[in-house]
Enzyme design. Sequence first.
Site, PDB file in Angstrom:
ATOM      1  N   GLU A  82     -10.184  57.008 -25.147  1.00 34.16           N
ATOM      2  CA  GLU A  82     -10.647  56.141 -24.552  1.00 34.16           C
ATOM      3  C   GLU A  82      -9.392  55.235 -24.032  1.00 34.16           C
ATOM      4  OE1 GLU A  82     -13.755  55.558 -22.983  1.00 34.16           O
ATOM      5  OE2 GLU A  82     -14.784  57.010 -23.883  1.00 34.16           O
ATOM      6  N   THR A 123       0.689  55.147 -26.772  1.00 40.49           N
ATOM      7  CA  THR A 123       0.969  54.018 -25.829  1.00 40.49           C
ATOM      8  C   THR A 123       2.047  53.112 -26.601  1.00 40.49           C
ATOM      9  OG1 THR A 123       0.108  52.068 -24.882  1.00 40.49           O
ATOM     10  CG2 THR A 123      -0.977  53.081 -26.914  1.00 40.49           C
ATOM     11  N   ASP A 124       2.714  52.094 -25.329  1.00 41.14           N
ATOM     12  CA  ASP A 124       3.666  50.991 -26.036  1.00 41.14           C
ATOM     13  C   ASP A 124       2.784  49.576 -26.635  1.00 41.14           C
ATOM     14  OD1 ASP A 124       2.646  50.235 -23.579  1.00 41.14           O
ATOM     15  OD2 ASP A 124       4.484  49.834 -22.677  1.00 41.14           O
ATOM     16  N   GLU A 125       1.354  50.023 -26.295  1.00 43.04           N
ATOM     17  CA  GLU A 125       0.512  48.720 -26.765  1.00 43.04           C
ATOM     18  C   GLU A 125       0.445  48.661 -28.155  1.00 43.04           C
ATOM     19  OE1 GLU A 125      -2.879  47.918 -24.473  1.00 43.04           O
ATOM     20  OE2 GLU A 125      -1.913  48.761 -22.482  1.00 43.04           O
ATOM     21  N   TYR A 149      -8.629  48.646 -27.916  1.00 39.47           N
ATOM     22  CA  TYR A 149      -7.922  49.759 -27.444  1.00 39.47           C
ATOM     23  C   TYR A 149      -6.627  50.098 -28.156  1.00 39.47           C
ATOM     24  CZ  TYR A 149      -4.588  52.676 -24.824  1.00 39.47           C
ATOM     25  OH  TYR A 149      -3.925  53.864 -24.370  1.00 39.47           O
ATOM     26  N   LYS A 153      -5.589  53.043 -30.896  1.00 38.31           N
ATOM     27  CA  LYS A 153      -4.305  54.156 -30.680  1.00 38.31           C
ATOM     28  C   LYS A 153      -3.355  54.064 -32.039  1.00 38.31           C
ATOM     29  CE  LYS A 153      -3.574  56.348 -27.619  1.00 38.31           C
ATOM     30  NZ  LYS A 153      -3.889  57.928 -27.622  1.00 38.31           N
ATOM     31  N   ASN A 178       3.166  51.838 -18.923  1.00 37.51           N
ATOM     32  CA  ASN A 178       2.326  52.141 -17.934  1.00 37.51           C
ATOM     33  C   ASN A 178       2.558  53.044 -17.181  1.00 37.51           C
ATOM     34  OD1 ASN A 178       1.566  49.267 -19.237  1.00 37.51           O
ATOM     35  ND2 ASN A 178       0.050  49.223 -17.688  1.00 37.51           N
TER      36      ASN A 178
HETATM   37  P1  NAD Z   1      -7.794  58.701 -18.919  1.00 31.99           P
HETATM   38  O1  NAD Z   1      -8.862  57.690 -19.457  1.00 31.99           O
HETATM   39  O2  NAD Z   1      -7.664  58.984 -17.411  1.00 31.99           O
HETATM   40  O3  NAD Z   1      -8.318  60.230 -19.412  1.00 31.99           O
HETATM   41  C1  NAD Z   1      -8.709  60.524 -20.751  1.00 31.99           C
HETATM   42  C2  NAD Z   1      -9.263  61.663 -20.815  1.00 31.99           C
HETATM   43  O4  NAD Z   1     -10.048  62.074 -22.090  1.00 31.99           O
HETATM   44  C3  NAD Z   1     -10.815  61.996 -19.597  1.00 31.99           C
HETATM   45  O5  NAD Z   1     -10.602  63.270 -19.310  1.00 31.99           O
HETATM   46  C4  NAD Z   1     -11.932  62.040 -20.880  1.00 31.99           C
HETATM   47  O6  NAD Z   1     -13.035  62.770 -20.289  1.00 31.99           O
HETATM   48  C5  NAD Z   1     -11.189  62.795 -21.928  1.00 31.99           C
HETATM   49  N1  NAD Z   1     -11.821  62.202 -23.099  1.00 31.99           N
HETATM   50  C6  NAD Z   1     -12.333  61.099 -23.725  1.00 31.99           C
HETATM   51  N2  NAD Z   1     -12.960  60.947 -24.811  1.00 31.99           N
HETATM   52  C7  NAD Z   1     -13.046  62.251 -25.123  1.00 31.99           C
HETATM   53  C8  NAD Z   1     -13.606  62.915 -26.169  1.00 31.99           C
HETATM   54  N3  NAD Z   1     -14.287  62.300 -27.176  1.00 31.99           N
HETATM   55  N4  NAD Z   1     -13.452  64.360 -26.431  1.00 31.99           N
HETATM   56  C9  NAD Z   1     -12.998  64.863 -25.234  1.00 31.99           C
HETATM   57  N5  NAD Z   1     -12.411  64.556 -24.238  1.00 31.99           N
HETATM   58  C10 NAD Z   1     -12.371  63.143 -24.291  1.00 31.99           C
HETATM   59  O7  NAD Z   1      -6.605  58.679 -19.673  1.00 31.99           O
HETATM   60  P2  NAD Z   1      -5.081  58.588 -19.433  1.00 31.99           P
HETATM   61  O8  NAD Z   1      -4.766  57.313 -18.709  1.00 31.99           O
HETATM   62  O9  NAD Z   1      -4.845  59.785 -18.538  1.00 31.99           O
HETATM   63  O10 NAD Z   1      -4.529  58.164 -20.691  1.00 31.99           O
HETATM   64  C11 NAD Z   1      -4.177  59.778 -21.590  1.00 31.99           C
HETATM   65  C12 NAD Z   1      -3.517  59.445 -22.782  1.00 31.99           C
HETATM   66  O11 NAD Z   1      -2.251  58.800 -22.682  1.00 31.99           O
HETATM   67  C13 NAD Z   1      -4.543  58.614 -23.954  1.00 31.99           C
HETATM   68  O12 NAD Z   1      -4.199  58.890 -25.011  1.00 31.99           O
HETATM   69  C14 NAD Z   1      -3.750  57.165 -23.420  1.00 31.99           C
HETATM   70  O13 NAD Z   1      -3.814  56.210 -24.778  1.00 31.99           O
HETATM   71  C15 NAD Z   1      -2.232  57.553 -23.319  1.00 31.99           C
HETATM   72  N6  NAD Z   1      -1.550  56.734 -22.568  1.00 31.99           N
HETATM   73  C16 NAD Z   1      -1.807  56.322 -21.316  1.00 31.99           C
HETATM   74  C17 NAD Z   1      -1.063  55.386 -20.564  1.00 31.99           C
HETATM   75  C18 NAD Z   1      -1.389  54.887 -19.025  1.00 31.99           C
HETATM   76  O14 NAD Z   1      -0.805  54.161 -18.541  1.00 31.99           O
HETATM   77  N7  NAD Z   1      -2.343  55.387 -18.482  1.00 31.99           N
HETATM   78  C19 NAD Z   1       0.062  55.042 -21.031  1.00 31.99           C
HETATM   79  C20 NAD Z   1       0.532  55.291 -22.105  1.00 31.99           C
HETATM   80  C21 NAD Z   1      -0.300  56.257 -23.155  1.00 31.99           C
HETATM   81  O1  DAU Z   2       1.005  50.178 -21.503  1.00 34.05           O
HETATM   82  C1  DAU Z   2       0.477  51.472 -21.535  1.00 34.05           C
HETATM   83  C2  DAU Z   2      -1.056  51.188 -21.457  1.00 34.05           C
HETATM   84  O2  DAU Z   2      -1.220  50.809 -19.823  1.00 34.05           O
HETATM   85  C3  DAU Z   2      -2.173  52.404 -21.703  1.00 34.05           C
HETATM   86  O3  DAU Z   2      -1.912  52.598 -23.061  1.00 34.05           O
HETATM   87  C4  DAU Z   2      -3.593  52.172 -21.124  1.00 34.05           C
HETATM   88  O4  DAU Z   2      -4.346  53.266 -21.537  1.00 34.05           O
HETATM   89  C5  DAU Z   2      -3.558  51.795 -19.688  1.00 34.05           C
HETATM   90  O5  DAU Z   2      -4.756  51.399 -19.411  1.00 34.05           O
HETATM   91  C6  DAU Z   2      -2.718  50.747 -19.403  1.00 34.05           C
HETATM   92  O6  DAU Z   2      -3.058  49.467 -20.066  1.00 34.05           O
HETATM   93  P1  DAU Z   2      -2.918  48.066 -19.216  1.00 34.05           P
HETATM   94  O7  DAU Z   2      -3.721  46.988 -19.704  1.00 34.05           O
HETATM   95  O8  DAU Z   2      -1.605  47.608 -18.996  1.00 34.05           O
HETATM   96  O9  DAU Z   2      -3.371  48.494 -17.672  1.00 34.05           O
HETATM   97  P2  DAU Z   2      -4.222  48.062 -16.592  1.00 34.05           P
HETATM   98  O10 DAU Z   2      -3.980  48.848 -15.337  1.00 34.05           O
HETATM   99  O11 DAU Z   2      -5.706  47.744 -17.255  1.00 34.05           O
HETATM  100  O12 DAU Z   2      -3.654  46.318 -16.195  1.00 34.05           O
HETATM  101  C7  DAU Z   2      -2.098  46.452 -16.039  1.00 34.05           C
HETATM  102  C8  DAU Z   2      -2.161  44.937 -15.905  1.00 34.05           C
HETATM  103  O13 DAU Z   2      -2.835  44.348 -14.677  1.00 34.05           O
HETATM  104  C9  DAU Z   2      -2.362  44.081 -17.042  1.00 34.05           C
HETATM  105  O14 DAU Z   2      -1.404  43.122 -17.304  1.00 34.05           O
HETATM  106  C10 DAU Z   2      -3.807  43.701 -16.567  1.00 34.05           C
HETATM  107  C11 DAU Z   2      -3.719  43.300 -15.107  1.00 34.05           C
HETATM  108  N1  DAU Z   2      -4.881  43.484 -14.331  1.00 34.05           N
HETATM  109  C12 DAU Z   2      -5.506  44.624 -14.562  1.00 34.05           C
HETATM  110  C13 DAU Z   2      -6.910  44.995 -13.751  1.00 34.05           C
HETATM  111  C14 DAU Z   2      -7.656  45.996 -13.834  1.00 34.05           C
HETATM  112  C15 DAU Z   2      -5.406  42.363 -13.499  1.00 34.05           C
HETATM  113  O15 DAU Z   2      -4.605  41.466 -13.285  1.00 34.05           O
HETATM  114  N2  DAU Z   2      -6.399  42.785 -12.832  1.00 34.05           N
HETATM  115  C16 DAU Z   2      -7.072  43.744 -12.911  1.00 34.05           C
HETATM  116  O16 DAU Z   2      -8.285  43.982 -12.085  1.00 34.05           O
END
Ligand code: NAD
Ligand code: DAU
Length: 333
Positions: A82, A123-125, A149, A153, A178
């Site tokens: 998630e 993630t860096d978070e 979240y 992680k 991100n």
């Molecule tokens: P996303 O939310 O787009 O996709 C997550 C996927 O995981 C989906 O396909 C969902 O169906 C699947 N999933 C969720 N719960 C599950 C479960 N219980 N069993 C099997 N599958 C399940 O996520 P994303 O943005 O592609 O992120 C992927 C990974 O990268 C995550 O671990 C996230 O923490 C990490 N990450 C994301 C970012 C970012 O900027 N999006 C940055 C750094 C790390």
């Molecule tokens: O840093 C890596 C992370 O980046 C991943 O681990 C997470 O899965 C991914 O969701 C992302 O987290 P953020 O919270 O940084 O991403 P988000 O796109 O939700 O938000 C980016 C920035 O923009 C954050 O400072 C919040 C802001 N924001 C976001 C939304 C959705 C807004 O100002 N308005 C918005 O509606």
Amino acid sequence: MKLLITGGAGFIGSNFIHYWLQNHPEDTVVNFDALTYAGNLENLKDIEGNPNYQFIKGDICDKELVNEAVKGVDAIVHFAAETHVDRSIMDSAAFLRTNVLGTLNMLEAARNNGNIRFHHISTDEVFGALGPSDPAFNERTPYDPRSPYSASKAGSDHLVRAYFHTHGLPITISNCSNNYGPYMFPEKLIPLFVTNLIEGKPVPVYGDGMQVRDWIHVTDHNRGVEMILQKGKIGETYCLGGNAEKPNIEITKLIVAHLGKGEEMIEYVTDRPGHDRRYAIDFSKAKHELGWEPQIKFADGLASTIDWYVNNEPWWRSVKSGEYQEYYQKQYG
Ligand code: NAD
Ligand code: DAU
């Protein structure tokens, strides 16, 4: 090689599967995904007939199914999670279940089936928030997660390391900043703002819009994961970043301008609770040990990403309307 990808129907996972099959066409990829709201098989439509690609609908918390799925696999790349911070504030339980207990289940299956090579996507978070002049996060930065979240992680990262030290499981971890690019779910900043503007809706900037994120194109992230799988040291963590620190309001204005809209579309709204002010990544370990660094310039990557959403309107419209989920409900129950 036979790879098991968890979360392969999500944003980064589906890009990874495309990347892997393009660059390693002789390998087999199994996509194990529960198809939650964030999982979308449309992301993989073009490869569904590829004989080297297989999809299993499954939950990583399902012990039996996971145990079967990992049999005969050479490596697991664990993306499933998630992932949306705002959702974790509204309902944390699903985050703890999937991110912590689901990861534990994956680790157990890897251990019980011949100590399978395990790469964990993080993630860096987990490192918390930086002040304006603090040095960037690196592999030695203490963990200080501040949202449900990032806390979940962080828990998963600790478990992955524990399985290395306690059980000798051959693991690596990447903590990335991100991501942006195609197939990103339109609840996150960049795709939400692009699609809102195309729909003629305002874009909600949280607080003063001066929160800073370090943006990396998803292909650069996935190339980093590939290099860790190939050359990473077992037991080690690698920080991956985009070298592109930007305040949210700057990105917002770039998107507005790219789409030819006016700045009256920007709406400042109530801030996210506990909103982390700044993230930044020092990726020098990955650069020196693996020869990895990001290659896609933010301005180019952002422009091509915005254009992808412009050119793939049916994809995001079906996601925003929920149509894609009705289809899976019918197909898989
Ligand atoms: P996303 O939310 O787009 O996709 C997550 C996927 O995981 C989906 O396909 C969902 O169906 C699947 N999933 C969720 N719960 C599950 C479960 N219980 N069993 C099997 N599958 C399940 O996520 P994303 O943005 O592609 O992120 C992927 C990974 O990268 C995550 O671990 C996230 O923490 C990490 N990450 C994301 C970012 C970012 O900027 N999006 C940055 C750094 C790390
Ligand atoms: O840093 C890596 C992370 O980046 C991943 O681990 C997470 O899965 C991914 O969701 C992302 O987290 P953020 O919270 O940084 O991403 P988000 O796109 O939700 O938000 C980016 C920035 O923009 C954050 O400072 C919040 C802001 N924001 C976001 C939304 C959705 C807004 O100002 N308005 C918005 O509606």
